[in-house]
Design a protein around this motif. Structure first.
Motif, PDB file in Angstrom:
ATOM      1  N   CYS A 143       0.835  -1.212   0.000  1.00 46.26           N
ATOM      2  CA  CYS A 143       0.000   0.000   0.000  1.00 46.26           C
ATOM      3  C   CYS A 143       0.862   1.251   0.000  1.00 46.26           C
ATOM      4  O   CYS A 143       0.589   2.209  -0.735  1.00 46.26           O
ATOM      5  N   ARG A 144       1.897   1.253   0.814  1.00 49.78           N
ATOM      6  CA  ARG A 144       2.789   2.415   0.883  1.00 49.78           C
ATOM      7  C   ARG A 144       3.444   2.663  -0.478  1.00 49.78           C
ATOM      8  O   ARG A 144       3.536   3.810  -0.945  1.00 49.78           O
ATOM      9  N   ALA A 145       3.901   1.600  -1.122  1.00 52.13           N
ATOM     10  CA  ALA A 145       4.545   1.740  -2.429  1.00 52.13           C
ATOM     11  C   ALA A 145       3.556   2.204  -3.490  1.00 52.13           C
ATOM     12  O   ALA A 145       3.901   2.998  -4.364  1.00 52.13           O
ATOM     13  N   ALA A 146       2.319   1.723  -3.411  1.00 48.90           N
ATOM     14  CA  ALA A 146       1.298   2.150  -4.378  1.00 48.90           C
ATOM     15  C   ALA A 146       0.988   3.629  -4.219  1.00 48.90           C
ATOM     16  O   ALA A 146       0.859   4.359  -5.211  1.00 48.90           O
ATOM     17  N   VAL A 147       0.865   4.084  -2.982  1.00 53.13           N
ATOM     18  CA  VAL A 147       0.601   5.497  -2.740  1.00 53.13           C
ATOM     19  C   VAL A 147       1.750   6.346  -3.277  1.00 53.13           C
ATOM     20  O   VAL A 147       1.540   7.378  -3.941  1.00 53.13           O
ATOM     21  N   ALA A 148       2.983   5.920  -3.026  1.00 47.77           N
ATOM     22  CA  ALA A 148       4.147   6.657  -3.499  1.00 47.77           C
ATOM     23  C   ALA A 148       4.190   6.727  -5.025  1.00 47.77           C
ATOM     24  O   ALA A 148       4.643   7.721  -5.604  1.00 47.77           O
TER      25      ALA A 148
END
Length: 264
Positions: A61-66
């Motif tokens: 999720c963190r990587a997708a948001v970034a």
């Protein structure tokens, strides 16, 4: 007029698309998620029932948001041993509870890193089951509506799940598959059958350009079938997945098709 002729005629008049979304199944611990997030515009993130640990899902999720990639909850049967690819008979209350749990958990993880779940896509056997299975399709729709009626539902065109989602007032995202063979009726050839999964990057890219720009593709028996897709699935867990995905994106760009969300 025969059914095959009718499908062929319909395929010739589907409107071409100038823009298409690309999605991939991520957070399963079996692919190169980091690279796939540079190629796709939507991420179907596992919810822990067929694959993925809480730490893995949070990182995804963190990587997708970034990366500015839309997050979807990829819900499944409780089947980690079978990777969610085995059909399960489930009562409506049990299936609803399992799906509400999965969507809610992933949304909490996404929100903790500045994102949110915006759509739901069933995984594996559940995805294939709700194409025709009325009781389970109703349960999936009920679970999504109960969590958040603003969520969209992703699935195959002309499926029970999308028809029931629309009747329930949910937005729908129609989907086609880059690396899967189709039957003459427009459904996916089961993975257990020969030729169900395509492996040549050039052929996969050619098919995606065809279905995106003409609204049709050739089924496994040679029949031309209509395909109306808002999004194309690029499986992240197959051999050569990154190469396939890059070939598809490059071929679409060369054909003048923009990559991005077609519906909010």
């Amino acid at each position: 007029m025969t059914a095959d002729k009718a499908r062929s005629d319909k395929a010739t008049v589907e409107p071409a698309r100038a823009r298409i979304d690309l999605n991939a199944d991520l957070g399963e611990g079996v692919g190169d998620d980091e690279t796939m997030l540079t190629i796709v515009t939507s991420a179907n993130i596992a919810c822990g029932f067929h694959a993925g640990t809480p730490a893995d899902l949070l990182a995804t999720c963190r990587a997708a948001v970034a990366a500015g990639v839309r997050i979807g909850a990829q819900v499944s049967y409780p089947d980690r041993a079978g990777f969610g690819r085995r059909f399960m008979e489930m009562s409506t209350p049990d299936l609803i509870a399992d799906l509400v749990y999965q969507i809610g958990a992933l949304d909490a993880l996404a929100r903790s890193v500045g994102g949110s779940v915006t759509y739901v896509k069933p995984h594996g056997a559940l995805y294939n089951t709700v194409v025709h299975h009325e009781q389970q399709a109703d349960a999936v729709v009920a679970a999504v509506r109960d969590v958040n009626p603003g969520l969209a539902m992703m699935g195959l065109p002309n499926s029970e799940i999308l028809a029931r989602a629309e009747r329930a007032g949910l937005r729908v995202i129609t989907e086609a598959f880059a690396d899967r063979a189709y039957t003459p009726t427009g459904t996916l050839v089961p993975r257990t059958e020969r030729g169900a999964v395509l492996s040549d990057s050039a052929e996969i890219a050619r098919r995606v350009v065809e279905m995106t720009t003409t609204g049709r593709l050739t089924a496994i028996d040679g029949t031309v079938v209509a395909v109306d897709a808002d999004s194309i699935c690029l499986h992240g867990d197959t051999q050569g997945a990154v190469g396939h995905a890059r070939a598809v994106r490059e071929a679409l760009a060369q054909a003048g098709v923009e990559i991005g969300l077609t519906r909010s």
